[in-house]
Scaffold this motif. Structure first.
Motif, PDB file in Angstrom:
ATOM      1  N   PHE A 315       0.814  -1.219   0.000  1.00 24.35           N
ATOM      2  CA  PHE A 315       0.000   0.000   0.000  1.00 24.35           C
ATOM      3  C   PHE A 315       0.848   1.270   0.000  1.00 24.35           C
ATOM      4  O   PHE A 315       0.312   2.369  -0.039  1.00 24.35           O
ATOM      5  CB  PHE A 315      -0.937   0.018   1.221  1.00 24.35           C
ATOM      6  CG  PHE A 315      -1.918  -1.119   1.222  1.00 24.35           C
ATOM      7  CD1 PHE A 315      -3.140  -0.998   0.581  1.00 24.35           C
ATOM      8  CD2 PHE A 315      -1.612  -2.326   1.834  1.00 24.35           C
ATOM      9  CE1 PHE A 315      -4.043  -2.049   0.565  1.00 24.35           C
ATOM     10  CE2 PHE A 315      -2.509  -3.374   1.822  1.00 24.35           C
ATOM     11  CZ  PHE A 315      -3.730  -3.247   1.188  1.00 24.35           C
ATOM     12  N   GLY A 316       2.162   1.106   0.142  1.00 26.92           N
ATOM     13  CA  GLY A 316       3.055   2.255   0.029  1.00 26.92           C
ATOM     14  C   GLY A 316       3.052   3.171   1.241  1.00 26.92           C
ATOM     15  O   GLY A 316       3.378   4.343   1.126  1.00 26.92           O
ATOM     16  N   PHE A 317       2.648   2.675   2.428  1.00 27.97           N
ATOM     17  CA  PHE A 317       2.720   3.563   3.589  1.00 27.97           C
ATOM     18  C   PHE A 317       3.342   2.857   4.784  1.00 27.97           C
ATOM     19  O   PHE A 317       3.337   1.627   4.873  1.00 27.97           O
ATOM     20  CB  PHE A 317       1.342   4.122   3.957  1.00 27.97           C
ATOM     21  CG  PHE A 317       0.356   3.119   4.511  1.00 27.97           C
ATOM     22  CD1 PHE A 317       0.271   2.872   5.873  1.00 27.97           C
ATOM     23  CD2 PHE A 317      -0.506   2.427   3.663  1.00 27.97           C
ATOM     24  CE1 PHE A 317      -0.651   1.958   6.387  1.00 27.97           C
ATOM     25  CE2 PHE A 317      -1.431   1.521   4.165  1.00 27.97           C
ATOM     26  CZ  PHE A 317      -1.508   1.279   5.526  1.00 27.97           C
ATOM     27  N   GLN A 318       3.900   3.685   5.655  1.00 24.32           N
ATOM     28  CA  GLN A 318       4.423   3.173   6.919  1.00 24.32           C
ATOM     29  C   GLN A 318       3.335   3.317   7.945  1.00 24.32           C
ATOM     30  O   GLN A 318       2.880   4.445   8.210  1.00 24.32           O
ATOM     31  CB  GLN A 318       5.641   3.984   7.333  1.00 24.32           C
ATOM     32  CG  GLN A 318       6.909   3.364   6.787  1.00 24.32           C
ATOM     33  CD  GLN A 318       8.123   3.973   7.432  1.00 24.32           C
ATOM     34  OE1 GLN A 318       8.215   5.192   7.515  1.00 24.32           O
ATOM     35  NE2 GLN A 318       9.045   3.146   7.869  1.00 24.32           N
ATOM     36  N   CYS A 319       2.904   2.214   8.502  1.00 15.39           N
ATOM     37  CA  CYS A 319       1.747   2.252   9.398  1.00 15.39           C
ATOM     38  C   CYS A 319       2.077   3.053  10.658  1.00 15.39           C
ATOM     39  O   CYS A 319       3.084   2.814  11.315  1.00 15.39           O
ATOM     40  CB  CYS A 319       1.314   0.832   9.766  1.00 15.39           C
ATOM     41  SG  CYS A 319      -0.147   0.844  10.812  1.00 15.39           S
ATOM     42  N   ASN A 320       1.177   3.985  10.962  1.00 13.85           N
ATOM     43  CA  ASN A 320       1.401   4.831  12.144  1.00 13.85           C
ATOM     44  C   ASN A 320       0.389   4.513  13.236  1.00 13.85           C
ATOM     45  O   ASN A 320       0.091   5.360  14.066  1.00 13.85           O
ATOM     46  CB  ASN A 320       1.311   6.305  11.734  1.00 13.85           C
ATOM     47  CG  ASN A 320      -0.074   6.655  11.188  1.00 13.85           C
ATOM     48  OD1 ASN A 320      -1.011   5.875  11.336  1.00 13.85           O
ATOM     49  ND2 ASN A 320      -0.208   7.819  10.574  1.00 13.85           N
ATOM     50  N   CYS A 321      -0.174   3.292  13.204  1.00  9.27           N
ATOM     51  CA  CYS A 321      -1.202   2.983  14.220  1.00  9.27           C
ATOM     52  C   CYS A 321      -0.527   2.830  15.591  1.00  9.27           C
ATOM     53  O   CYS A 321       0.684   2.617  15.691  1.00  9.27           O
ATOM     54  CB  CYS A 321      -2.004   1.735  13.837  1.00  9.27           C
ATOM     55  SG  CYS A 321      -1.160   0.176  14.143  1.00  9.27           S
ATOM     56  N   SER A 322      -1.334   2.910  16.645  1.00  8.20           N
ATOM     57  CA  SER A 322      -0.769   2.878  18.005  1.00  8.20           C
ATOM     58  C   SER A 322      -0.023   1.580  18.254  1.00  8.20           C
ATOM     59  O   SER A 322       1.017   1.567  18.912  1.00  8.20           O
ATOM     60  CB  SER A 322      -1.871   3.026  19.030  1.00  8.20           C
ATOM     61  OG  SER A 322      -2.622   4.145  18.738  1.00  8.20           O
ATOM     62  N   ARG A 323      -0.544   0.490  17.730  1.00 10.95           N
ATOM     63  CA  ARG A 323       0.106  -0.805  17.971  1.00 10.95           C
ATOM     64  C   ARG A 323       1.514  -0.812  17.368  1.00 10.95           C
ATOM     65  O   ARG A 323       2.472  -1.265  18.017  1.00 10.95           O
ATOM     66  CB  ARG A 323      -0.768  -1.908  17.360  1.00 10.95           C
ATOM     67  CG  ARG A 323      -0.448  -3.268  17.888  1.00 10.95           C
ATOM     68  CD  ARG A 323      -1.374  -4.314  17.322  1.00 10.95           C
ATOM     69  NE  ARG A 323      -0.672  -5.576  17.269  1.00 10.95           N
ATOM     70  CZ  ARG A 323      -0.961  -6.576  16.474  1.00 10.95           C
ATOM     71  NH1 ARG A 323      -1.974  -6.480  15.626  1.00 10.95           N
ATOM     72  NH2 ARG A 323      -0.262  -7.681  16.507  1.00 10.95           N
ATOM     73  N   CYS A 324       1.628  -0.311  16.137  1.00 13.65           N
ATOM     74  CA  CYS A 324       2.962  -0.269  15.504  1.00 13.65           C
ATOM     75  C   CYS A 324       3.873   0.706  16.236  1.00 13.65           C
ATOM     76  O   CYS A 324       5.053   0.419  16.458  1.00 13.65           O
ATOM     77  CB  CYS A 324       2.831   0.133  14.034  1.00 13.65           C
ATOM     78  SG  CYS A 324       2.244  -1.219  13.002  1.00 13.65           S
ATOM     79  N   LEU A 325       3.317   1.867  16.613  1.00  8.78           N
ATOM     80  CA  LEU A 325       4.155   2.859  17.293  1.00  8.78           C
ATOM     81  C   LEU A 325       4.669   2.325  18.637  1.00  8.78           C
ATOM     82  O   LEU A 325       5.766   2.647  19.064  1.00  8.78           O
ATOM     83  CB  LEU A 325       3.378   4.173  17.508  1.00  8.78           C
ATOM     84  CG  LEU A 325       3.027   4.933  16.217  1.00  8.78           C
ATOM     85  CD1 LEU A 325       2.219   6.188  16.521  1.00  8.78           C
ATOM     86  CD2 LEU A 325       4.284   5.288  15.411  1.00  8.78           C
ATOM     87  N   GLN A 326       3.870   1.440  19.261  1.00  5.73           N
ATOM     88  CA  GLN A 326       4.304   0.858  20.543  1.00  5.73           C
ATOM     89  C   GLN A 326       5.229  -0.336  20.342  1.00  5.73           C
ATOM     90  O   GLN A 326       5.676  -0.962  21.299  1.00  5.73           O
ATOM     91  CB  GLN A 326       3.079   0.399  21.348  1.00  5.73           C
ATOM     92  CG  GLN A 326       2.291   1.550  21.925  1.00  5.73           C
ATOM     93  CD  GLN A 326       0.928   1.109  22.466  1.00  5.73           C
ATOM     94  OE1 GLN A 326       0.589  -0.071  22.447  1.00  5.73           O
ATOM     95  NE2 GLN A 326       0.154   2.063  22.918  1.00  5.73           N
ATOM     96  N   GLY A 327       5.472  -0.701  19.082  1.00  7.96           N
ATOM     97  CA  GLY A 327       6.380  -1.808  18.788  1.00  7.96           C
ATOM     98  C   GLY A 327       5.761  -3.175  19.017  1.00  7.96           C
ATOM     99  O   GLY A 327       6.459  -4.189  19.087  1.00  7.96           O
ATOM    100  N   ASP A 328       4.441  -3.230  19.127  1.00  9.29           N
ATOM    101  CA  ASP A 328       3.757  -4.511  19.390  1.00  9.29           C
ATOM    102  C   ASP A 328       3.645  -5.326  18.098  1.00  9.29           C
ATOM    103  O   ASP A 328       3.081  -4.849  17.121  1.00  9.29           O
ATOM    104  CB  ASP A 328       2.363  -4.186  19.947  1.00  9.29           C
ATOM    105  CG  ASP A 328       1.505  -5.431  20.122  1.00  9.29           C
ATOM    106  OD1 ASP A 328       2.017  -6.543  19.936  1.00  9.29           O
ATOM    107  OD2 ASP A 328       0.322  -5.255  20.448  1.00  9.29           O
TER     108      ASP A 328
END
Ligand SMILES: C[S@@+](CC[C@H](N)C(=O)[O-])C[C@H]1O[C@@H](n2cnc3c(N)ncnc32)[C@H](O)[C@@H]1O
Length: 328
Positions: A315-328
């Motif tokens: 999809f060409g994006f870096q996911c910025n969701c809370s789960r990804c930001l928390q490294g989960d």
């Protein structure tokens, strides 16, 4: 990369974490007329609005609290097409599975009902005017599915049931030069097929290389892969299993409103198809007024790196969701 439906049972995040506190700039609100087109089952407009998020473009936000399991809205596809592997077992128009005995065969394709056949008649008549051997072989040999959707859209535009700019509102994918080269070859085959028919030049004037590439770029990022859950849905909900035991995809479809939902690896909403390409968007948990509604585009059970890689490649994006930001 098609958007996959995904049903999650557990919430990785607290309600507090989920709630996005973005400044909202209303972009679309729904009049009763618009709502009626989107959601046949609601007597009032769906409880959502489209607004800008801080960092993920447009998104869909709740305009009132929504309870777990609520149907948020339904949506009919702007464009859909069966998978090649399902072409002899699903309705050419709505993608419903059709046992041979119940189907209407018409010039080599199946319809589940006279209604579907009638709905499809005009653009299918256009499709039947051209010889698709070269175009179909090219796409089949390369395992391409989206060009078949562009072919259908072109037939819909020529027959007057759709507008050439009907997908313009959707975000396009970023394309590499290799992708563009391949699209140019497909376009030449598509255009060639139409130019050998008796269709008047003015009716195919919209069919330029730029149109083809722009439609395909939008389909690439916004198409949903349709997996029917059929009668399994209630069982799935009651047992709250972690993922949909989906049958093989019956086809792909593009919608307008569902395509404005952003992705989250711990989504609060999901999209399902019961027995045809009509989509239902449902709440997976209680949602507050003002909260962004997000669905999951991929299999969220993968680890963070695998999810990030897939979302970036597909999809060409870096996911910025809370789960990804928390490294989960
Ligand atoms: C199907 S569209 C969703 C609607 C889109 N935001 C718009 O304005 O049309 C997918 C695009 O939204 C953005 N997006 C969706 N989910 C995201 C996320 N979790 N993190 C970052 N960007 C996201 C990316 O640009 C992605 O390519």
């Amino acid at each position: 990369m098609p958007i996959l439906p995904f049903l999650r049972s557990s919430s990785h995040l607290t309600k507090q974490n989920r709630s996005n506190t973005f400044n909202l700039f209303p972009l679309l609100s729904f009049s009763t007329t618009t709502a009626a087109a989107i959601s046949e089952q609601h007597h009032s407009p769906p409880p959502i609005r489209v607004a800008l998020t801080h960092s993920s473009g447009r998104g869909v936000f709740a305009t009132r609290p929504i309870a777990t399991g609520d149907l948020i809205h339904t949506a009919k596809p702007a464009l859909c097409h069966p998978s090649l592997s399902a072409i002899n077992s699903v309705c050419y128009s709505c993608l419903k599975k059709v046992p041979n005995s119940n189907s209407f065969q018409f010039q080599g394709v199946l319809f589940c009902s006279q209604d579907c056949k009638r709905r499809c008649n005009e653009y299918y008549d256009v499709e039947m005017k051209a010889n698709w051997t070269a175009f179909d072989d090219y796409c089949r040999n390369r395992g391409l599915k989206y060009p078949f959707m562009v072919k259908r859209l072109a037939c819909m535009v020529i027959s007057g049931v759709s507008k050439s700019d009907s997908l313009d509102i959707l975000q396009p994918a970023n394309l590499t030069s290799d992708m563009i080269l391949e699209m140019e070859e497909e376009f030449a085959l598509l255009r060639n097929a139409f130019s050998k028919t008796s269709i008047a030049d003015e009716h195919i004037a919209f069919l330029t290389k730029q149109w083809y590439i722009s439609v395909l770029a939008r389909i690439r990022i916004n198409a949903f892969r349709i997996e029917l859950v059929g009668g399994l849905y209630e069982d799935l909900l009651s047992s709250l299993v972690a993922s949909v035991e989906a049958e093989a995809a019956v086809g792909n479809a593009v919608y307008i409103l569902p395509s404005l939902y952003n992705h989250d690896c711990d989504p609060n909403a999901h999209i399902i198809w019961i027995d045809n390409a009509d989509a239902k968007i449902k709440a997976l948990c209680d949602i507050d007024e003002g909260e962004e509604l997000r669905i999951c585009y991929i299999d969220a059970s993968m680890d963070r790196d695998a999810r990030q890689e897939l979302l970036f490649q597909g999809f060409g994006f870096q996911c910025n969701c809370s789960r990804c930001l928390q490294g989960d």
